[in-house]
Design a protein around this motif. Structure first.
Motif, mmCIF file in Angstrom:
data_model
loop_
_atom_site.group_PDB
_atom_site.id
_atom_site.type_symbol
_atom_site.label_atom_id
_atom_site.label_comp_id
_atom_site.label_asym_id
_atom_site.label_seq_id
_atom_site.Cartn_x
_atom_site.Cartn_y
_atom_site.Cartn_z
ATOM 1 N N UNK A 196 0.867 -1.189 0.000
ATOM 2 C CA UNK A 196 0.000 0.000 0.000
ATOM 3 C C UNK A 196 0.892 1.223 0.000
ATOM 4 N N UNK A 197 0.344 2.395 -0.297
ATOM 5 C CA UNK A 197 1.156 3.619 -0.259
ATOM 6 C C UNK A 197 1.704 3.881 1.146
ATOM 7 N N UNK A 198 2.861 4.502 1.195
ATOM 8 C CA UNK A 198 3.497 4.889 2.453
ATOM 9 C C UNK A 198 3.151 6.349 2.723
ATOM 10 N N UNK A 199 2.669 6.632 3.927
ATOM 11 C CA UNK A 199 2.322 7.995 4.311
ATOM 12 C C UNK A 199 3.554 8.724 4.827
ATOM 13 N N UNK A 200 3.777 9.922 4.336
ATOM 14 C CA UNK A 200 4.911 10.739 4.749
ATOM 15 C C UNK A 200 4.444 12.180 4.936
ATOM 16 N N UNK A 201 5.310 13.010 5.526
ATOM 17 C CA UNK A 201 4.991 14.422 5.749
ATOM 18 C C UNK A 201 6.249 15.255 5.531
ATOM 19 N N UNK A 202 6.048 16.483 5.044
ATOM 20 C CA UNK A 202 7.148 17.415 4.842
ATOM 21 C C UNK A 202 6.681 18.805 5.238
ATOM 22 N N UNK A 203 7.639 19.718 5.320
ATOM 23 C CA UNK A 203 7.276 21.095 5.686
ATOM 24 C C UNK A 203 8.166 22.082 4.937
ATOM 25 N N UNK A 204 7.519 23.091 4.343
ATOM 26 C CA UNK A 204 8.217 24.216 3.716
ATOM 27 C C UNK A 204 8.393 25.265 4.805
ATOM 28 N N UNK A 205 9.610 25.377 5.335
ATOM 29 C CA UNK A 205 9.900 26.294 6.438
ATOM 30 C C UNK A 205 10.438 27.604 5.876
ATOM 31 N N UNK A 206 9.822 28.708 6.287
ATOM 32 C CA UNK A 206 10.232 30.028 5.826
ATOM 33 C C UNK A 206 10.970 30.793 6.911
ATOM 34 N N UNK A 207 12.012 31.509 6.467
ATOM 35 C CA UNK A 207 12.810 32.368 7.341
ATOM 36 C C UNK A 207 13.332 33.524 6.490
ATOM 37 N N UNK A 208 13.000 34.737 6.874
ATOM 38 C CA UNK A 208 13.483 35.930 6.156
ATOM 39 C C UNK A 208 13.208 35.851 4.648
ATOM 40 N N UNK A 209 12.026 35.362 4.294
ATOM 41 C CA UNK A 209 11.631 35.315 2.889
ATOM 42 C C UNK A 209 12.173 34.139 2.102
ATOM 43 N N UNK A 210 12.970 33.305 2.727
ATOM 44 C CA UNK A 210 13.553 32.138 2.053
ATOM 45 C C UNK A 210 12.939 30.864 2.610
ATOM 46 N N UNK A 211 13.032 29.799 1.822
ATOM 47 C CA UNK A 211 12.523 28.490 2.228
ATOM 48 C C UNK A 211 13.693 27.518 2.338
ATOM 49 N N UNK A 212 13.619 26.618 3.295
ATOM 50 C CA UNK A 212 14.689 25.650 3.513
ATOM 51 C C UNK A 212 14.535 24.456 2.583
ATOM 52 N N UNK A 213 15.595 24.153 1.832
ATOM 53 C CA UNK A 213 15.631 22.996 0.948
ATOM 54 C C UNK A 213 16.804 22.101 1.350
ATOM 55 N N UNK A 214 16.670 20.820 1.068
ATOM 56 C CA UNK A 214 17.737 19.860 1.340
ATOM 57 C C UNK A 214 17.792 18.851 0.202
ATOM 58 N N UNK A 215 18.978 18.323 -0.050
ATOM 59 C CA UNK A 215 19.074 17.242 -1.034
ATOM 60 C C UNK A 215 18.835 15.922 -0.322
#
Length: 153
Positions: free
Chosen positions: A13-32
């Protein structure tokens, strides 16, 4: 295109996951990402929901575990489905990711076993970054939701 391992066991079955777009000083945190699917692609910090935790709790836990950031959830953004098929057409992976919008509270982003690189990026100008398939749309919506909530995006 996300590469999926060809020798993976088909999911029940599908795997449930969660993520968050975190904002700070107009920028968003990204990761590889450092593991398939999406190995080496820029994305939002996130991961699998564990039994007994809410989607929001999972998003915040994964954010802290992956990149060492604390944030508060502002609201739900949208869901994203990630799946792949092998050469015979059989499903190899299927994830349903609940994506949230958040505001940075503390911590400086760090790399680790699941985040190969991290950066604060302009959410509307990703340039030529190699990203997960729907990241651009997720970030446009997250940016708008953050602004509507009174954030300084």
């Amino acid at each position: 295109m996300i590469k999926f391992p060809s020798n993976a066991k088909a999911p029940a079955r599908p795997v449930l996951a969660a993520s968050v777009a975190v904002f700070r000083d107009g920028k968003v945190l990204l990761a590889t990402r450092t593991k398939p699917p999406a190995d080496q692609l820029w994305s939002l910090p996130g991961g699998k929901v564990e039994a007994g935790e809410t989607l929001e709790e999972a998003a915040l836990r994964e954010l802290d575990e992956e990149v060492g950031i604390k944030a508060r959830i502002i609201g739900f953004n949208r869901h994203v489905e990630i799946f792949g098929r092998d050469s015979a057409g059989a499903v190899t992976h299927h994830f349903v990711v609940a994506s949230f919008v958040g505001e940075w509270l503390s911590g400086e982003p760090t790399t680790g076993p699941e985040a190969g690189a991290v950066m604060w990026a302009d959410p509307l100008r990703l340039g030529g970054l190699a990203t997960t398939r729907e990241l651009g749309d997720v970030l446009r919506r997250a940016h708008a939701l953050f602004g509507e909530a009174g954030g300084a995006a």
